[in-house]
Motif scaffolding. Sequence first.
Motif, PDB file in Angstrom:
ATOM      1  N   LEU A 469       0.807  -1.227   0.000  1.00  0.00           N
ATOM      2  CA  LEU A 469       0.000   0.000   0.000  1.00  0.00           C
ATOM      3  C   LEU A 469       0.839   1.276   0.000  1.00  0.00           C
ATOM      4  CD1 LEU A 469      -2.830  -1.072   2.480  1.00  0.00           C
ATOM      5  CD2 LEU A 469      -2.633  -1.455   0.018  1.00  0.00           C
ATOM      6  N   TRP A 470       2.120   1.172   0.242  1.00  0.00           N
ATOM      7  CA  TRP A 470       2.990   2.351   0.091  1.00  0.00           C
ATOM      8  C   TRP A 470       3.638   2.379  -1.287  1.00  0.00           C
ATOM      9  CZ3 TRP A 470       2.009   6.326   2.813  1.00  0.00           C
ATOM     10  CH2 TRP A 470       1.570   6.201   4.120  1.00  0.00           C
ATOM     11  N   LYS A 471       3.936   1.190  -1.826  1.00  0.00           N
ATOM     12  CA  LYS A 471       4.530   1.164  -3.179  1.00  0.00           C
ATOM     13  C   LYS A 471       3.451   1.193  -4.252  1.00  0.00           C
ATOM     14  CE  LYS A 471       8.899  -1.105  -2.207  1.00  0.00           C
ATOM     15  NZ  LYS A 471       9.376  -2.432  -1.796  1.00  0.00           N
ATOM     16  N   HIS A 472       2.213   1.014  -3.839  1.00  0.00           N
ATOM     17  CA  HIS A 472       1.090   0.933  -4.784  1.00  0.00           C
ATOM     18  C   HIS A 472       1.366  -0.133  -5.840  1.00  0.00           C
ATOM     19  CE1 HIS A 472      -0.511   4.483  -2.889  1.00  0.00           C
ATOM     20  NE2 HIS A 472       0.600   5.146  -3.133  1.00  0.00           N
ATOM     21  N   ALA A 473       1.769  -1.282  -5.407  1.00  0.00           N
ATOM     22  CA  ALA A 473       2.138  -2.345  -6.355  1.00  0.00           C
ATOM     23  C   ALA A 473       1.674  -3.696  -5.828  1.00  0.00           C
ATOM     24  CB  ALA A 473       3.653  -2.362  -6.538  1.00  0.00           C
ATOM     25  N   ASP A 474       1.231  -4.543  -6.757  1.00  0.00           N
ATOM     26  CA  ASP A 474       0.912  -5.920  -6.385  1.00  0.00           C
ATOM     27  C   ASP A 474       2.223  -6.684  -6.238  1.00  0.00           C
ATOM     28  OD1 ASP A 474      -1.779  -5.359  -6.512  1.00  0.00           O
ATOM     29  OD2 ASP A 474      -1.907  -5.860  -8.650  1.00  0.00           O
ATOM     30  N   LEU A 475       2.293  -7.541  -5.220  1.00  0.00           N
ATOM     31  CA  LEU A 475       3.531  -8.287  -4.980  1.00  0.00           C
ATOM     32  C   LEU A 475       3.366  -9.729  -5.437  1.00  0.00           C
ATOM     33  CD1 LEU A 475       4.563  -7.216  -1.363  1.00  0.00           C
ATOM     34  CD2 LEU A 475       5.193  -6.176  -3.552  1.00  0.00           C
ATOM     35  N   GLN A 476       4.473 -10.296  -5.849  1.00  0.00           N
ATOM     36  CA  GLN A 476       4.495 -11.741  -6.099  1.00  0.00           C
ATOM     37  C   GLN A 476       4.894 -12.370  -4.774  1.00  0.00           C
ATOM     38  OE1 GLN A 476       3.609 -12.712  -9.096  1.00  0.00           O
ATOM     39  NE2 GLN A 476       3.582 -10.583  -9.810  1.00  0.00           N
ATOM     40  N   SER A 477       3.969 -13.074  -4.125  1.00  0.00           N
ATOM     41  CA  SER A 477       4.376 -13.652  -2.844  1.00  0.00           C
ATOM     42  C   SER A 477       4.603 -15.150  -3.038  1.00  0.00           C
ATOM     43  CB  SER A 477       3.344 -13.385  -1.753  1.00  0.00           C
ATOM     44  OG  SER A 477       2.204 -14.129  -1.960  1.00  0.00           O
ATOM     45  N   ALA A 478       5.736 -15.416  -3.628  1.00  0.00           N
ATOM     46  CA  ALA A 478       6.071 -16.800  -3.960  1.00  0.00           C
ATOM     47  C   ALA A 478       6.200 -17.646  -2.703  1.00  0.00           C
ATOM     48  CB  ALA A 478       7.375 -16.813  -4.745  1.00  0.00           C
ATOM     49  N   GLY A 479       5.719 -18.871  -2.760  1.00  0.00           N
ATOM     50  CA  GLY A 479       5.903 -19.805  -1.643  1.00  0.00           C
ATOM     51  C   GLY A 479       5.101 -19.457  -0.419  1.00  0.00           C
TER      52      GLY A 479
END
Length: 501
Positions: A469-479
Amino acid sequence: MKRRLAGWCAAAFLVAAQCCAAADLRGYWIFTPSAEFPEFTTLTVEGQTGSIRSLWYGDLPMLNLHADGERLIFQIDNGNPRLEKHDLTLTPTAAGLVLTGQLWHTHLNVTARRAERKEVESRAVPTYPLPRLRDLPGNGLARTPPMGWNSWNRFAEHIDEKTVREVADTLVSSGLRDAGYVYVNIDDGWQGLRDATGKLQPNSRFPDMKRLADYLHSRGLELGIYSSPGPKSCAGYLGSYGHVTQDAQTWADWGIDYLKYDLCSGEGFYHTSETVRATYQQMGAALQATGRPIVYSLCEYGRFDVGTWGRKVGGNLWRTTRDISDNYSSMAKIGFDQTAPPENAGPGGWNDPDMLEIGNGGMTADEYRTHMSLWSLLSAPLLLGNDIRSIAPETLAIVANAEVIAIDQDPLGRQARMARRVGETEIWIKPLADGSSAVGVFNRSTAPAQLSVSWSELGLDAQPRVRDLWKHADLQSAGGSMTADMPAHGVVLVKVSPAAH
Ligand code: GLA
């Protein structure tokens, strides 16, 4: 035996000496008027007991009153559990009876003259009955935590109509109003004197409160004001003591939309759970009786488990802590360590860990992001406390972050709980209305830190969608996990949603 007897004789002599010195000061005294806190007015000494009267606290007993030679020593308790009870000393001099000692931060030096009993009685501070405790109905306001701006943190009592109008204009032009910051709250320092009918007037810095309220309303904003159940506000202005109904009506007539009611000198009169609750109920009922929707903010610093009865007195939010200061340690102490019970918070009634300091200059941008993240997770009121007329772009980006504001304003209204502490890192989780969760990973140390966060260990969906929510980006949360990289005193704030089926 001989030694014991000698000791007894010495003690008897001492008692006699104390008795006679104290006896000389018995009677009634009137202080030379002084604007110095707490504005002592009279003193009554009756042998072993006595009471001292002030414009702030009314009559307080002189505690542990005893003689020391020709002087009298005592202490007072103004009802504030944090007051250090220093000895106060009364010394007879040619000029009168001189009171010296320390009360809070004030070094006292005031003189009293002998007086007649009736003179002292004529200066009595009236007492007023409190209502019987009952549960007031809710006022239907503050379904999400109130958002706006408050004058105190930046301006203290140096606040005036012009500044408030400029702040209002900036809320509109900067987009902050549309981001949700609609209350413009004047804190302590607007109060003038009462007129002949007892109606409280604003001071010369606020020539026309109704005109100001009209202006704010025309700009899509709401106006908040401040008072105390005691005779004096914390900064020494007039409070609502003895004028509760009248003041509530005055504010309603002006078009006020929000009241912060600060215990201040009221703690001298109301220092039990029942009386503090009753005095807040009295104002809550008076506000409701005006028929105007007015958000009611209780400020009694979290005493007497206020979260368990704040709603019952008509409150929409209640301070749970001491005053915040613009530094990391104050903010962190209030935000992380004094968290009020989450079960007390929800739509219509909120724990209030005090106003924001973001943009006031005492913390780094990372620390201010921590402040904003933590307050949003805690479902805290978001009341800006800076001079937004000169807001820096970096500060605006923090306080206007719509994704973070949405966490604070989530309609479920649940307050985050700390799920895990690892060394100096903490993970806080707030469940959201759409079934997702806001997760704050905080680094409380002064060095950067890294933490691996496993979603399933936190009881969340094992393979969720994660958005920073600070980077305004979806993350790849691998594993099924995330590695949070946090700067010193920093935060990673994410929204974790169940994976789409
Ligand atoms: C108290 C309150 C503050 C502020 C000041 C005003 O300290 O806790 O938030 O309202 O009084 O005097």
